[in-house]
Design an enzyme around this catalytic site. Structure first.
Site, short mmCIF file in Angstrom:
data_model
loop_
_atom_site.label_atom_id
_atom_site.label_comp_id
_atom_site.label_asym_id
_atom_site.label_seq_id
_atom_site.Cartn_x
_atom_site.Cartn_y
_atom_site.Cartn_z
N ASP A 30 2.64 -9.41 -60.69
CA ASP A 30 1.78 -10.58 -60.51
C ASP A 30 0.54 -10.23 -59.68
O ASP A 30 0.60 -9.35 -58.82
CB ASP A 30 2.60 -11.68 -59.79
CG ASP A 30 1.94 -13.05 -59.92
OD1 ASP A 30 0.98 -13.19 -60.68
OD2 ASP A 30 2.40 -13.99 -59.23
N HIS A 47 -5.69 -6.95 -65.78
CA HIS A 47 -4.56 -6.53 -66.62
C HIS A 47 -4.71 -5.05 -66.99
O HIS A 47 -3.73 -4.30 -66.99
CB HIS A 47 -4.47 -7.37 -67.89
CG HIS A 47 -4.24 -8.84 -67.64
ND1 HIS A 47 -3.32 -9.30 -66.70
CD2 HIS A 47 -4.78 -9.96 -68.20
CE1 HIS A 47 -3.33 -10.63 -66.71
NE2 HIS A 47 -4.20 -11.05 -67.59
N LEU A 141 15.60 6.95 -68.63
CA LEU A 141 15.26 5.62 -68.13
C LEU A 141 15.13 4.66 -69.31
O LEU A 141 14.49 5.01 -70.31
CB LEU A 141 13.92 5.65 -67.38
CG LEU A 141 13.40 4.29 -66.90
CD1 LEU A 141 14.11 3.85 -65.62
CD2 LEU A 141 11.89 4.30 -66.67
#
Ligand code: FPP
Length: 256
Positions: A30, A47, A141
């Site tokens: 955020d 972004h 991962l």
């Protein structure tokens, strides 16, 4: 994958207990908009810079031996943003996947998604499917992107699936509900990080985070780097996890 010697050494060098690294970390990324505004730029600029932080979070997680990393990349509610911003986010996702999928695969990262992926533009769906396919055998991962995701959406879907399967009400229990969520087979996150100083969970993994530890940092997502990831890990390791039971006096809580 078990932690390698390099991972154990890295934990020790950072003052972390290698035996208490969470298997699954979830992040609410955020603050991109505020970061851009502070610089007099458009939200999309924030972004774009957020992608570098995604890279840092992946690197930090892999260094320490975190096995699952879930990123809240686009929520159901994010569809309400201006069309230009939504389009830019979708393009950013496609471009990033195109550019990075080979490196992800080389690093042993498996890309997965949760959420209403069918609602994304077809170019996104195609890139995601290709990236998921080409990394499906990777085991270092699992990078789980939450896309067009919200817990309430996921729970409604789960209930619909259960009803469609003809399940009887007495057969419903927490395990059955978990099996019908999009995170089926993925352990619940032990740690959730939210950046930008907000203290909410915003419709993210509500069922899965019943006992998750929360780490809130005021750092805006585009500024998030590995050091911030380590800091969250330190915070986590100082928590006493009781799961509603009694304190473990040895502070040797078995991570679920
Ligand atoms: C929240 O910041 C962030 C998002 C809604 C998008 C997150 C996307 C990225 C980090 C980039 C792409 C990701 C991948 C996985 C390639 P905000 O816009 O709500 O910030 P604000 O609260 O300051 O307005």
């Amino acid at each position: 994958m078990e932690q390698s010697k390099a991972m154990v050494d890295r934990c020790v060098s950072l003052g972390l207990d290698p035996n208490r690294i969470p298997k699954h970390v979830a992040i609410i990324m955020d603050g991109n908009g505020r970061w851009a505004k502070d610089r007099g730029e458009s939200r999309v600029f924030g972004h774009m810079h957020g992608v570098d932080s995604v890279r840092s979070a992946i690197e930090g997680a892999m260094e320490l031996g975190v096995r699952y990393l879930t990123l809240y990349a686009f929520s159901t509610e994010n569809w309400n943003r201006p069309k230009e911003e939504v389009d830019a986010l979708m393009n950013l996702l496609v471009d990033t996947l195109l550019r990075e999928v080979k490196e992800l695969s080389d690093k042993g990262v498996r890309l997965r998604t949760i959420g209403d992926v069918a609602s994304l533009p077809s170019s996104c769906q195609e890139q995601l499917a290709l990236a998921e396919k080409s990394t499906e055998n990777e085991t270092n991962l699992d990078l789980i992107l939450a896309l067009s995701y919200s817990s309430k959406w996921e729970m409604v879907e789960a209930i619909r699936k259960m009803i469609a399967s003809g399940i009887r009400s007495e057969e419903i229990n927490p395990e059955v509900i978990s099996e019908n969520l999009s995170t089926h087979g993925i352990p619940d996150p032990e740690l959730m990080i939210r950046t930008s100083g907000e203290h909410r969970i915003s419709n993210f993994l509500l069922w899965q985070m019943a006992y998750t530890e929360f780490h809130f940092t005021s750092v805006l997502w585009p500024d998030f780097r590995k050091e911030n990831f380590y800091e969250a890990m330190h915070d986590f390791q100082h928590r006493e996890r009781r799961f509603g039971g009694l304190a473990d006096t040895n502070h040797n809580v078995q991570i679920q």
